[in-house]
Design an enzyme around this catalytic site. Structure first.
Site, PDB file in Angstrom:
ATOM      1  N   HIS A   1     -43.013 -20.660  43.467  1.00 18.39           N
ATOM      2  CA  HIS A   1     -42.506 -20.817  42.106  1.00 18.39           C
ATOM      3  C   HIS A   1     -42.215 -22.274  41.772  1.00 18.39           C
ATOM      4  O   HIS A   1     -42.532 -22.742  40.671  1.00 18.39           O
ATOM      5  CB  HIS A   1     -41.270 -19.950  41.884  1.00 18.39           C
ATOM      6  CG  HIS A   1     -41.600 -18.502  41.780  1.00 18.39           C
ATOM      7  ND1 HIS A   1     -42.302 -17.971  40.712  1.00 18.39           N
ATOM      8  CD2 HIS A   1     -41.353 -17.468  42.617  1.00 18.39           C
ATOM      9  CE1 HIS A   1     -42.469 -16.681  40.894  1.00 18.39           C
ATOM     10  NE2 HIS A   1     -41.898 -16.341  42.046  1.00 18.39           N
TER      11      HIS A   1
ATOM     12  N   SER B   1     -36.964 -12.580  42.052  1.00 17.61           N
ATOM     13  CA  SER B   1     -37.744 -12.743  43.279  1.00 17.61           C
ATOM     14  C   SER B   1     -36.905 -12.594  44.534  1.00 17.61           C
ATOM     15  O   SER B   1     -35.717 -12.919  44.547  1.00 17.61           O
ATOM     16  CB  SER B   1     -38.389 -14.132  43.287  1.00 17.61           C
ATOM     17  OG  SER B   1     -39.255 -14.281  42.181  1.00 17.61           O
TER      18      SER B   1
END
Length: 174
Positions: free
Chosen positions: A109, A33
């Protein structure tokens, strides 16, 4: 990509469940990410605060980051890497904005039960990656047995689960 989408938690759990059905020997699931606000956050700090977060280290190597192709020079990379990794670990693990992590991707997340697994040096050398995060990317790790615990720690106690490797950047002198 899933920031702000209420069913993000469902999608992650569904993806993990689907992969587990395949009966593969998978125990940990991870993303790669971006860290989209890291550079903005760092540039918004005072010099004194940067120096404090850098453990009193010399900040002059950071001046090299103004050159558009700084990452192509090995010596520059060697000088700025430990400093940027330390600052990024601090940013990911200790900086909050309201109820969540300062970084929106991290917040997504972490609220879904991930831990910060790894910080990847120059994982994205695209112009956007360099502009947003000096090319740094992050692996968010999802271990099915830890998802609920990590979620609760993050949401209720503002504690962020992370690997020993990521925590070690906070202890290292740059």
């Amino acid at each position: 990509g899933l920031r702000g989408i209420a069913f993000g938690n469902f999608l992650i759990k569904h993806a993990v469940a689907e992969l587990q059905v395949e009966d593969l020997p998978l125990h940990t699931f991870a993303t790669l990410s971006p860290v989209p606000l890291f550079r903005t956050w760092l540039q918004g700090l005072t010099t004194a605060r940067r120096k404090e977060l850098a453990g009193g280290s010399d900040l002059s190597p950071l001046q090299a980051l103004e050159a558009p192709d700084w990452f192509a020079d090995q010596k520059t990379c060697e000088k700025v890497r430990p400093l940027l990794l330390r600052l990024c670990a601090h940013y990911l693990l200790l900086e909050f904005k309201g109820e969540g992590a300062f970084d929106p991707v991290a917040s997504f997340h972490l609220s879904n039960g991930a831990s910060v697994g790894r910080i990847n040096w120059l994982g994205d050398k695209s112009p956007k990656g360099i502009q947003q995060s000096f090319g740094i990317m992050v692996n968010y790790s999802y271990q099915p047995s830890e998802i609920e615990r990590n979620h609760e720690l993050y949401v209720k106690k503002r504690k962020i689960a992370s690997s020993a490797e990521v925590k070690s950047f906070l202890r290292k002198k740059s």
